[in-house]
Design an enzyme around this catalytic site. Structure first.
Site, PDB file in Angstrom:
ATOM      1  CE1 TYR A 157      -0.677   7.188  -1.813  1.00 19.89           C
ATOM      2  CE2 TYR A 157       1.670   7.077  -2.122  1.00 19.89           C
ATOM      3  CZ  TYR A 157      -0.085   6.871  -2.483  1.00 19.89           C
ATOM      4  OH  TYR A 157       0.141   7.053  -3.225  1.00 19.89           O
ATOM      5  CE  LYS A 186      -2.875   2.407  -3.770  1.00 21.40           C
ATOM      6  NZ  LYS A 186      -2.203   0.586  -4.611  1.00 21.40           N
ATOM      7  N   GLY A 232      -4.589  -5.154 -13.558  1.00 23.31           N
ATOM      8  CA  GLY A 232      -3.362  -4.304 -13.730  1.00 23.31           C
ATOM      9  C   GLY A 232      -2.091  -4.431 -14.010  1.00 23.31           C
TER      10      GLY A 232
HETATM   11  C1  HXC Z   1      -4.994  16.454 -12.231  1.00 19.50           C
HETATM   12  C2  HXC Z   1      -5.793  15.126 -13.334  1.00 19.50           C
HETATM   13  C3  HXC Z   1      -4.679  14.705 -14.136  1.00 19.50           C
HETATM   14  C4  HXC Z   1      -3.247  15.114 -12.939  1.00 19.50           C
HETATM   15  C5  HXC Z   1      -6.147  13.729 -14.957  1.00 19.50           C
HETATM   16  N1  HXC Z   1      -6.939  14.252 -14.230  1.00 19.50           N
HETATM   17  N2  HXC Z   1      -4.648  14.663 -14.401  1.00 19.50           N
HETATM   18  N3  HXC Z   1      -5.928  16.607 -12.813  1.00 19.50           N
HETATM   19  N4  HXC Z   1      -3.805  16.831 -12.985  1.00 19.50           N
HETATM   20  N5  HXC Z   1      -2.114  14.895 -13.442  1.00 19.50           N
HETATM   21  C6  HXC Z   1      -8.142  14.862 -14.334  1.00 19.50           C
HETATM   22  C7  HXC Z   1      -8.754  14.692 -15.368  1.00 19.50           C
HETATM   23  O1  HXC Z   1      -8.491  16.245 -16.077  1.00 19.50           O
HETATM   24  C8  HXC Z   1      -9.760  14.653 -15.127  1.00 19.50           C
HETATM   25  O2  HXC Z   1     -10.845  15.584 -14.213  1.00 19.50           O
HETATM   26  C9  HXC Z   1     -10.262  13.242 -14.441  1.00 19.50           C
HETATM   27  O3  HXC Z   1      -8.393  13.386 -13.755  1.00 19.50           O
HETATM   28  C10 HXC Z   1     -10.240  11.817 -14.879  1.00 19.50           C
HETATM   29  O4  HXC Z   1      -8.908  11.682 -16.013  1.00 19.50           O
HETATM   30  P1  HXC Z   1      -9.580  11.304 -17.169  1.00 19.50           P
HETATM   31  O5  HXC Z   1      -7.232  11.528 -18.149  1.00 19.50           O
HETATM   32  O6  HXC Z   1     -10.641  11.527 -17.731  1.00 19.50           O
HETATM   33  O7  HXC Z   1      -8.984   9.268 -16.317  1.00 19.50           O
HETATM   34  P2  HXC Z   1      -8.581   8.121 -17.210  1.00 19.50           P
HETATM   35  O8  HXC Z   1      -8.312   8.246 -18.283  1.00 19.50           O
HETATM   36  O9  HXC Z   1      -9.454   6.696 -16.106  1.00 19.50           O
HETATM   37  O10 HXC Z   1      -6.962   7.707 -16.687  1.00 19.50           O
HETATM   38  C11 HXC Z   1      -7.195   7.956 -14.952  1.00 19.50           C
HETATM   39  C12 HXC Z   1      -5.729   8.678 -14.554  1.00 19.50           C
HETATM   40  C13 HXC Z   1      -4.415   8.371 -15.401  1.00 19.50           C
HETATM   41  C14 HXC Z   1      -5.246   7.973 -12.622  1.00 19.50           C
HETATM   42  C15 HXC Z   1      -5.887  10.021 -14.382  1.00 19.50           C
HETATM   43  O11 HXC Z   1      -3.551   8.613 -15.441  1.00 19.50           O
HETATM   44  C16 HXC Z   1      -4.521   6.735 -15.933  1.00 19.50           C
HETATM   45  O12 HXC Z   1      -4.626   6.425 -16.586  1.00 19.50           O
HETATM   46  N6  HXC Z   1      -2.925   6.175 -14.798  1.00 19.50           N
HETATM   47  C17 HXC Z   1      -2.920   4.632 -14.432  1.00 19.50           C
HETATM   48  C18 HXC Z   1      -2.140   3.856 -14.629  1.00 19.50           C
HETATM   49  C19 HXC Z   1      -1.313   4.693 -13.262  1.00 19.50           C
HETATM   50  O13 HXC Z   1      -1.278   5.947 -13.127  1.00 19.50           O
HETATM   51  N7  HXC Z   1      -0.094   3.856 -13.335  1.00 19.50           N
HETATM   52  C20 HXC Z   1       0.093   4.753 -11.096  1.00 19.50           C
HETATM   53  C21 HXC Z   1       0.168   4.113 -10.028  1.00 19.50           C
HETATM   54  S1  HXC Z   1       1.414   4.544  -9.330  1.00 19.50           S
HETATM   55  P3  HXC Z   1     -11.796  16.383 -15.377  1.00 19.50           P
HETATM   56  O14 HXC Z   1     -12.531  17.323 -13.749  1.00 19.50           O
HETATM   57  O15 HXC Z   1     -11.253  17.236 -15.896  1.00 19.50           O
HETATM   58  O16 HXC Z   1     -12.887  15.590 -15.821  1.00 19.50           O
HETATM   59  C22 HXC Z   1       0.568   4.240  -7.536  1.00 19.50           C
HETATM   60  C23 HXC Z   1       2.180   3.732  -6.760  1.00 19.50           C
HETATM   61  C24 HXC Z   1       2.129   5.141  -5.435  1.00 19.50           C
HETATM   62  O17 HXC Z   1      -0.023   3.542  -7.446  1.00 19.50           O
HETATM   63  C25 HXC Z   1       3.788   5.068  -4.725  1.00 19.50           C
HETATM   64  C26 HXC Z   1       4.761   4.838  -5.092  1.00 19.50           C
HETATM   65  C27 HXC Z   1       6.141   5.375  -4.532  1.00 19.50           C
HETATM   66  P1  NAP Z   2       1.700   0.353 -13.673  1.00 16.21           P
HETATM   67  O1  NAP Z   2       2.289   0.083 -14.325  1.00 16.21           O
HETATM   68  O2  NAP Z   2       1.271   1.611 -14.200  1.00 16.21           O
HETATM   69  O3  NAP Z   2       0.395  -0.579 -12.944  1.00 16.21           O
HETATM   70  C1  NAP Z   2      -1.433   0.593 -12.985  1.00 16.21           C
HETATM   71  C2  NAP Z   2      -1.780  -0.568 -14.370  1.00 16.21           C
HETATM   72  O4  NAP Z   2      -3.270  -0.290 -13.267  1.00 16.21           O
HETATM   73  C3  NAP Z   2      -0.825  -0.645 -15.394  1.00 16.21           C
HETATM   74  O5  NAP Z   2      -1.495  -1.781 -15.703  1.00 16.21           O
HETATM   75  C4  NAP Z   2      -3.397  -0.159 -15.632  1.00 16.21           C
HETATM   76  O6  NAP Z   2      -2.972  -0.471 -16.715  1.00 16.21           O
HETATM   77  C5  NAP Z   2      -3.779  -0.515 -14.592  1.00 16.21           C
HETATM   78  N1  NAP Z   2      -5.021   0.141 -14.628  1.00 16.21           N
HETATM   79  C6  NAP Z   2      -4.975   1.491 -14.574  1.00 16.21           C
HETATM   80  N2  NAP Z   2      -6.568   2.108 -14.274  1.00 16.21           N
HETATM   81  C7  NAP Z   2      -7.244   0.856 -14.582  1.00 16.21           C
HETATM   82  C8  NAP Z   2      -8.705   0.110 -14.776  1.00 16.21           C
HETATM   83  N3  NAP Z   2      -9.637   1.341 -14.646  1.00 16.21           N
HETATM   84  N4  NAP Z   2      -8.746  -0.917 -14.677  1.00 16.21           N
HETATM   85  C9  NAP Z   2      -8.021  -1.811 -14.985  1.00 16.21           C
HETATM   86  N5  NAP Z   2      -6.614  -1.732 -15.250  1.00 16.21           N
HETATM   87  C10 NAP Z   2      -6.217  -0.568 -15.149  1.00 16.21           C
HETATM   88  O7  NAP Z   2       1.904   1.316 -12.307  1.00 16.21           O
HETATM   89  P2  NAP Z   2       3.008   0.144 -10.904  1.00 16.21           P
HETATM   90  O8  NAP Z   2       4.098   1.247 -10.324  1.00 16.21           O
HETATM   91  O9  NAP Z   2       3.920  -1.056 -11.923  1.00 16.21           O
HETATM   92  O10 NAP Z   2       2.043  -0.171  -9.923  1.00 16.21           O
HETATM   93  C11 NAP Z   2       0.980  -1.326  -9.670  1.00 16.21           C
HETATM   94  C12 NAP Z   2       1.038  -1.526  -8.006  1.00 16.21           C
HETATM   95  O11 NAP Z   2       1.705  -1.016  -7.449  1.00 16.21           O
HETATM   96  C13 NAP Z   2      -0.265  -0.374  -7.823  1.00 16.21           C
HETATM   97  O12 NAP Z   2      -1.124  -0.816  -7.003  1.00 16.21           O
HETATM   98  C14 NAP Z   2       0.612   0.461  -7.123  1.00 16.21           C
HETATM   99  O13 NAP Z   2       0.175   1.913  -6.423  1.00 16.21           O
HETATM  100  C15 NAP Z   2       1.289   0.262  -6.452  1.00 16.21           C
HETATM  101  N6  NAP Z   2       2.382   0.684  -5.453  1.00 16.21           N
HETATM  102  C16 NAP Z   2       3.470   0.594  -6.611  1.00 16.21           C
HETATM  103  C17 NAP Z   2       5.307   1.486  -6.018  1.00 16.21           C
HETATM  104  C18 NAP Z   2       5.773   1.835  -7.453  1.00 16.21           C
HETATM  105  O14 NAP Z   2       7.226   2.447  -6.570  1.00 16.21           O
HETATM  106  N7  NAP Z   2       6.125   1.586  -9.062  1.00 16.21           N
HETATM  107  C19 NAP Z   2       5.108   1.656  -5.339  1.00 16.21           C
HETATM  108  C20 NAP Z   2       3.579   1.499  -4.282  1.00 16.21           C
HETATM  109  C21 NAP Z   2       2.163   0.865  -4.218  1.00 16.21           C
HETATM  110  P3  NAP Z   2      -3.874   0.404 -18.023  1.00 16.21           P
HETATM  111  O15 NAP Z   2      -3.779   1.777 -18.282  1.00 16.21           O
HETATM  112  O16 NAP Z   2      -3.680  -0.555 -19.270  1.00 16.21           O
HETATM  113  O17 NAP Z   2      -5.589   0.031 -17.587  1.00 16.21           O
END
Ligand code: HXC
Ligand code: NAP
Length: 289
Positions: free
Chosen positions: A155, A170, A22
């Site tokens: 969390y 996590k 990522g």
């Molecule tokens: C309900 C959802 C949904 C939503 C997707 N799904 N989004 N369900 N509400 N908002 C469902 C879809 O319908 C599908 O189920 C399944 O989840 C998989 O979705 P896909 O889109 O096919 O998956 P994929 O393309 O692999 O994408 C994964 C993803 C997407 C997690 C859904 O958001 C993503 O690519 N995220 C990567 C970046 C990311 O999330 N960054 C944030 C990290 S922040 P069905 O049953 O329909 O097949 C973080 C910080 C925490 O972790 C703390 C912060 C303070």
């Molecule tokens: P982000 O920019 O969305 O980073 C998530 C990264 O994961 C993206 O670069 C995404 O790239 C990659 N990723 C998602 N699915 C993947 C897969 N299947 N294979 C390979 N790569 C994948 O969000 P961020 O806030 O920087 O988060 C980074 C980390 O910090 C995460 O572990 C998150 O849980 C943690 N975190 C963030 C916060 C916050 O406040 N931002 C707080 C607590 C913890 P692609 O879409 O190109 O795959």
């Protein structure tokens, strides 16, 4: 300001090769940029090669370092092995892994499909397992004292409503951190974690605080320090934990959240809402009692 500038000396990561999953966006990009400034070679990986390539070009231009961008879905073990193979071809060896890739979104749990739950577990927990396993096998075979840094959340230890798949995943990564620290320590491999509080990124904010949610449920007021994290603050901590300067830290999780999770935990912490002028009458009442 000290919290927006680099902390370690310029050669702190000189000659080290670091894989960040990522690494093309958000916190992965910020950590990677600082690692390059400290002399590391970088391998950034995620699913979107166009994003990775653009970030790699920006990073190289900004730091003069070397960055290899490799597409990889961490859910697929063979793709993870391919990243390692290409990294060794490019840089000779790999020393450090940062498990940073994640997937997450807010939802009431009962609205989730089984596949939605699984996809978060697969990215966060299984993805971190895949990368740690591939690197661990390589380090043990090659007798390299590698280092793993897992990016978790607060969390992971408190749990959280509305992000249950992420909390489960996590929490699993936290258990893996402590378990591998004990098991692989004898190979010189250190495993640590960072639990960040709120650090604004597009990836997280779009999925966790979309639209008006930001105004209604924004993080800032939940944090005792009344601000969100600076990316450089996290990058400083990450660089320290992957560098030799933290060589005796193993199996630790360091929280960097301005006190946010404790604010939610202390039974009387919400009394900060009490206006200052009310405390005189409250004192009289408590003295009477
Ligand atoms: C309900 C959802 C949904 C939503 C997707 N799904 N989004 N369900 N509400 N908002 C469902 C879809 O319908 C599908 O189920 C399944 O989840 C998989 O979705 P896909 O889109 O096919 O998956 P994929 O393309 O692999 O994408 C994964 C993803 C997407 C997690 C859904 O958001 C993503 O690519 N995220 C990567 C970046 C990311 O999330 N960054 C944030 C990290 S922040 P069905 O049953 O329909 O097949 C973080 C910080 C925490 O972790 C703390 C912060 C303070
Ligand atoms: P982000 O920019 O969305 O980073 C998530 C990264 O994961 C993206 O670069 C995404 O790239 C990659 N990723 C998602 N699915 C993947 C897969 N299947 N294979 C390979 N790569 C994948 O969000 P961020 O806030 O920087 O988060 C980074 C980390 O910090 C995460 O572990 C998150 O849980 C943690 N975190 C963030 C916060 C916050 O406040 N931002 C707080 C607590 C913890 P692609 O879409 O190109 O795959």
């Amino acid at each position: 300001m000290e919290n927006t500038t680099g902390m370690l000396r310029d050669d702190a990561l000189k000659g080290k090769t670091i894989i960040i999953t990522g690494g093309g966006t958000g916190l992965g990009k910020s950590m990677g940029t600082y690692f390059l400034q400290l002399g590391a070679n970088l391998v950034i990986t995620s699913r979107k090669l166009d994003v990775l390539k653009q970030t790699a070009a920006e990073m190289e231009a900004g730091t003069g370092g070397r960055v290899l961008a490799v597409a990889c879905d961490v859910r697929k073990y063979d793709e993870v092995e391919n990243v390692l193979k290409l990294a060794i071809e490019a840089f000779g060896r790999v020393d450090i892994l940062v498990n940073n890739a994640a997937g997450n979104f807010i939802s009431p749990t009962e609205r989730l499909s089984a596949n939605a739950f699984s996809s978060i577990i697969d990215i966060v927990l299984k993805g971190s397992v895949h990368c740690s396993l591939a690197l661990g096998k390589y380090w043990i075979a090659e007798k390299i004292p590698g280092t793993i840094l897992n990016i978790i959340t607060t969390y992971a230890f408190t749990g959280s409503a509305y992000v249950v798949p992420s909390a489960c995943a996590k929490g699993g990564v936290l258990a893996m951190t402590r378990s591998l620290a004990a098991e692989w320590g004898r190979h010189g491999i250190r495993t640590n974690a960072i639990a960040p509080g709120p650090f604004p990124t597009k990836g997280a904010w779009d999925r966790l605080l979309p639209g008006e949610m930001m105004d209604k449920f924004g993080f800032k007021n939940r944090v005792p320090l009344k601000r969100m994290g600076e990316h450089q603050e996290l990058a400083n901590l990450a660089a320290f934990l992957v560098s030799g300067f933290s060589g005796y830290i193993n199996g630790e999780v360091i929280t960097i959240d301005g006190g946010e999770w404790l604010q939610g935990a202390g039974q009387f912490n919400a009394l900060e809402m009490v206006p200052a002028e009310m405390w005189d009458s409250i004192e009289q009442a408590t003295r009477k009692a």
